[in-house]
Structure formats: structure tokens, C-alpha cells
Write a protein that holds these residues in place. Sequence first.
Motif, PDB file in Angstrom:
ATOM      1  N   HIS A  58      50.069  -9.137  60.620  1.00 43.99           N
ATOM      2  CA  HIS A  58      49.773 -10.859  60.466  1.00 43.99           C
ATOM      3  C   HIS A  58      48.768 -10.880  59.381  1.00 43.99           C
ATOM      4  O   HIS A  58      48.790 -11.949  58.485  1.00 43.99           O
ATOM      5  N   ARG A  61      49.993 -10.119  55.900  1.00 48.47           N
ATOM      6  CA  ARG A  61      50.721 -11.122  55.481  1.00 48.47           C
ATOM      7  C   ARG A  61      50.099 -12.600  54.991  1.00 48.47           C
ATOM      8  O   ARG A  61      50.192 -13.129  53.929  1.00 48.47           O
ATOM      9  N   ARG A  62      49.024 -12.738  55.600  1.00 50.98           N
ATOM     10  CA  ARG A  62      48.391 -14.017  55.371  1.00 50.98           C
ATOM     11  C   ARG A  62      47.453 -13.675  54.229  1.00 50.98           C
ATOM     12  O   ARG A  62      47.352 -14.737  53.312  1.00 50.98           O
ATOM     13  N   THR A  66      47.939 -15.989  50.608  1.00 51.64           N
ATOM     14  CA  THR A  66      46.846 -16.734  50.004  1.00 51.64           C
ATOM     15  C   THR A  66      46.897 -16.348  48.413  1.00 51.64           C
ATOM     16  O   THR A  66      46.559 -17.302  47.553  1.00 51.64           O
TER      17      THR A  66
ATOM     18  N   ALA B 324      42.163 -14.162  56.320  1.00 52.05           N
ATOM     19  CA  ALA B 324      43.152 -13.311  56.912  1.00 52.05           C
ATOM     20  C   ALA B 324      42.953 -12.574  58.189  1.00 52.05           C
ATOM     21  O   ALA B 324      43.500 -12.528  59.129  1.00 52.05           O
ATOM     22  N   GLN B 327      42.426 -15.172  61.067  1.00 53.06           N
ATOM     23  CA  GLN B 327      43.711 -15.539  61.628  1.00 53.06           C
ATOM     24  C   GLN B 327      44.501 -14.427  62.314  1.00 53.06           C
ATOM     25  O   GLN B 327      45.185 -14.451  63.480  1.00 53.06           O
TER      26      GLN B 327
END
Lengths: 140, 422
Positions: A58, A61-62, A66, B324, B327
Amino acid sequence: MQQAIPYKSLPLPCIDATSHRARSTTTLGHNGRGKDVLNIVSENAVIVLARKGCCMSHVVRRLLLTLGVNPAVHEIDEENEAGILNELGTICKGTENNKMVQLPAVFIGGRLFGGLDKVMATHISGDLISVLKDAGALWL
Amino acid sequence: MLQPNLKEEEGIEAIETWNVGEQQELEGDEESKLSIALDINSTCAKVAFFIISKSMNSPTPQFVPSRLGIYEPIHQIGIWGENFKSNGNPNTSTSVIVEVDNKLENESETTSHEMLTASKNYEQEASKPIDKIQRRLAQNREAARKSRLRKKAYVQQLENSRLKLIQLEQELQRARQQGLYMGGVLEGSHIGFSGTVNSEDSVGIAAFEMEYGRWVDVQHRQICELRTALNAHISDIELRILVESGIGHYFELFRMKSTVAKADVFYVISGVWKTSAERFFSWIGGFRPSELLKVLVPQLDPLTEQQILEVCNLKQSCQQAEDALSQGMEKLQETVSSTVAGGPVDEVSYIPQVATAMEKLEALVSFVNQADHLRQETLQQMSRILTTCQAARGLLALGEYFHRLRALSTLWATRPPEPSLP
């Protein structure tokens, strides 16, 4: 843990030209073999291989999102994990990494790039964008 | 020879220990000799002091307390004789207070002592200046008083620590009985806290706390060195060495944290090992790299255009990486929460959920490692962007910042209580 991210809903600063290649997360079924994985890897400019429900994938991916890249995420079942990692290990031995492939693993331009460590380090040093551009994952 | 005669004659039954703190005033008229009999039956080290007055004819002290409380008068005579033979100056009076072993223990130390003065070796030198003697005696009294106070404070500290330890142990017992898995945090605990029943973990944590204490001391020393070096305008090469060791010191901290995270990741993330003000800024078990940049950059002026650009990019990259990771942490929280809450609540068997949640929590270790990795990479990138001199100033600013935060914590903890309303 499967999510399909619609292209239009992403607040991307740059145009993602490879979005047509991006798939929602796929899972290798019980017939999963290393060869299938390799196919998928070579078909995508950027793909993340991860365990099911892995929070680190996760994070990767984030981070890529961005930057304007929507990576494909390929989830591996626990039972297939060892076999797939072995296959990847033998195939990727030619490249820089001599260690076992760690999950989550990021493949850029069809080649193993590294784990989250590598991605973070490259991002901080400012080289990640050029790497992604070279692989055709980013245009502009 | 006073004491050996006495000892040999009396067979040393009298056993006294004499702490310099309890030294009584000496009489001013004569240079009195005080000697202490050793507790030869005691197997513990005792504090023993003795004063030796010098004179030409003065005998050497007869006994020296050894660490085991056993003394050998015959042996020591020769040694002391050599050390204390005066060299032909009858007018000097040398009082020597020798502190042989000042290990303080909780055993009762008798405050009384026998003053064994022998008339035989009376000082013939009454011609010695009286005021010199007086001064020396006064100094002695002062030293004795200070020693008494120090000892009092130390014993007080020990007592407090003991009580605190007992308290914590009781709390731990209670909490263990209450919960299957304890993840709580005891504020202000400095004795080493482990939430699990695993004793190896508490050893790892205790070891880390000690190491971290040392780390902070070294950090402080390095900051002072940097400050001195920058003011002295030393060469770039020498400054580079200081910068390298400064950065390396932070890397050392990350290594330590990685080790203790394997023992107890909640310990690291909770930040109990840091001071309260530092904890306020804590992000995944440490400082936020983007915060760090905000602290550093104003101290680095002037920067070239190129540097300003690179620092700007670095700030942005940091922020993106932090987001990131944050999150990811949120995702982990959701996962654990839904796992723990899952399953019917009217049944008593919650073990499967808890077991699954335990597995998921393993990911926390990765998060701590990744966060530290990010901090490390940020520091390295900064050192690439900056010149040696700028990097030194940056390290100084960073170290000073944390030092001030720690001071703030201490001040806050000791601030006077707010006046109660009438």
C-alpha cells in the motif's frame, strides 16, 4: 483487498499514458507459476508484487501514485509465494540483486527494481522520476 | 608505634568503621592521630579513612583496609612507610586523608569511632604554626560535611528508586493478570518496561535504554566539538571527519532502534525512551524528516541557487514518502481493528481474531525500519547537497535542537505547581 482505481478519479498532476495497461489488482490463482508472473511483469511498465493484505505494498502504491504512476499490483497467495520467489530469484540473478527477492517487490520496465527500501532511497535522491521516465511509466 | 602495639596487645576485638563523613572535630592543640580499626569479620567493603599526621618520628600507619576487610598490618607498614616518609622538614605537617573505598551500602555504618590517640607519639612540634593546622582542620570539617550531604542524597535516591521499582513490579503483576496481551505504556518509566511476558524482551529493552543514555552523552559531546571547531575555523578536511562521525552517530541510533524493535516494537513506537517534548513530535518512533529540514534550512544560509532547488526537491520528496508511510500505517490500523472486532461478540472465543491480529502487527516492525530508513536517506541526501561547512552547521543546529527539546522536557517536569484557587 482488491481495489480498482478508476483512472479518472485520480488527482494526477501529469498524464499517465500507460493507464491503459494498468490493471486492477490481480491475484494469481492456484495455478500460479513463476512463468505467469514473468509474463505479467514484462507486460507492465511498473508492477508491484506483494502478499495479500500487505500494508507495505500500500505504501509503495501510494508513493508511486503521488508521482503520477498507477502501478499494477499483483497479489500472491501464501501457498504460491515460495515457488514464485524461487523462480524470480533464479531469473533475476543476472541483475544486481543476489539476495532473495523480498516482498513487496517492484518491477520497472520488466526488470526487478527492488523493494520498498530501494524505492524510498531512489525517491529521496531524486532519481526515481527519471527511472520511471526511462521505463516509459511516466511521460512529460 | 601506637596501633600495632594496641592491636597486637588487644587482639583487635573492637571493630569500628569510620566514614569520613562522620569524622569528628579534631582537637586543635595537638595533631591527634586517628585510626580506625577494621572490621575484619565483615566481608563487605567498608569505608575507611584515616589521617596520618606527619612528623619526623611519626610511624607509618599500621594498617590499610583492603577490599575484603582484611588487613595485614605487617605488609602495609613498609609500603606506607615509603610513601609517607617526610623528607627532613620538621615544620611541615601533612595531614593525609586517604579514602580507600567509598562504596556506600545500605548496611548500617556506625558513626562512632574509637579515637585511639597515643601519648607516645605526641607531636613535639608544637612550634608548628597553629593557624595552618586550624585551616587544615577546617578544610577537613568542610569536606566531611560535604561528604555527609552527598551520601545522604545518594541514599535518598536509592530509596526512591527502590520504591519505584516495587511499585512498577506490582503494576506489572496486576496488568498481566488482567490482559492477554498488554500494550500499555507506563509514563516516565526509566527502569525498562516490557509489555510482554518474555524476559528476553525486557533484557533487550534495558540494554537499549543504557545504550541510548550513552548515545545522548556522545551526541552532546559531538555537538560541543562541532561548535568549537566551527568557531575555530578548522580546515575542511578535519571538519569533514567531524561531520562524518556526526552522521554516523545517527545511523548508530537507527541500528539500535532496529534491534530493540524486534524485541518490542510498541516500545519503540510509543517513544517512552525519549523525553516528553521529543515524544510530542514523534512520528513512527522518531523525528519527522520534513520537520528536520524545516529546522535545518534556516541555519544554512547562504545557499546557492542550485542548493535551494535541491533542498526544495528534497523537502517535497520527504513529504511524499512520509505521506505514503502514514497512509500505510492507517491501513494497518484499519486491518488490525477490523480483525480484532471481527467475529461474534457474544461468544467467548476471541482467540482466533487476536492471533490473526498478532500476525498483522508484525508489520509494525517493517514500518519502524522503513521510517528510520527514510530518516537515514534524508540525512545522507542533505550531506550530499551541502558543503562540509554547511553540513557541520546543519548537524550542530540539529543536535542543539534536540538538546533544547530535552531541556524543555526537564523544565516542564519540574515546573512549580500551579497555585490553587482560594
